[in-house]
Design a protein around this motif. Structure first.
Motif, PDB file in Angstrom:
ATOM      1  N   TYR A  12     -35.242  17.688   5.434  1.00 19.83           N
ATOM      2  CA  TYR A  12     -36.526  17.118   5.045  1.00 19.83           C
ATOM      3  C   TYR A  12     -37.519  17.104   6.213  1.00 19.83           C
ATOM      4  CZ  TYR A  12     -34.230  15.660   0.766  1.00 19.83           C
ATOM      5  OH  TYR A  12     -33.556  15.658  -0.421  1.00 19.83           O
ATOM      6  N   SER A  13     -37.051  16.736   7.384  1.00 19.70           N
ATOM      7  CA  SER A  13     -37.920  16.741   8.567  1.00 19.70           C
ATOM      8  C   SER A  13     -38.339  18.157   8.931  1.00 19.70           C
ATOM      9  CB  SER A  13     -37.212  16.101   9.754  1.00 19.70           C
ATOM     10  OG  SER A  13     -36.907  14.761   9.486  1.00 19.70           O
ATOM     11  N   GLU A  16     -41.052  19.265   6.447  1.00 21.57           N
ATOM     12  CA  GLU A  16     -42.347  18.659   6.753  1.00 21.57           C
ATOM     13  C   GLU A  16     -42.988  19.314   7.973  1.00 21.57           C
ATOM     14  OE1 GLU A  16     -41.906  14.446   7.111  1.00 21.57           O
ATOM     15  OE2 GLU A  16     -41.359  14.209   5.005  1.00 21.57           O
TER      16      GLU A  16
END
Length: 64
Positions: A12-13, A16
């Protein structure tokens, strides 16, 4: 294909970071060095979307 870097610890990081990445020392069209933000936008999501997880970095100046 979207390349995700494992340096961001989780998917997820990394996702992003890939969507909005800060570029320092970016050379613009007239040759000036500046800061820029590279953004990625999915207009249409394909049926199959490939992700590549980048696990290794090669540093040319260090030789590894």
């Amino acid at each position: 294909m979207i390349i995700l870097d494992v340096v961001h610890k989780d998917l997820y990081s990394a996702w992003e970071y890939t969507l909005a990445e800060n570029l320092e020392d970016f050379k613009n069209d007239i040759g000036e060095i500046t800061q820029a933000i590279k953004t990625t936008t999915l207009v249409r999501v394909p049926t199959i979307l490939f992700f590549q997880i980048q696990r290794v970095k090669y540093y040319l100046e260090l030789g590894f």
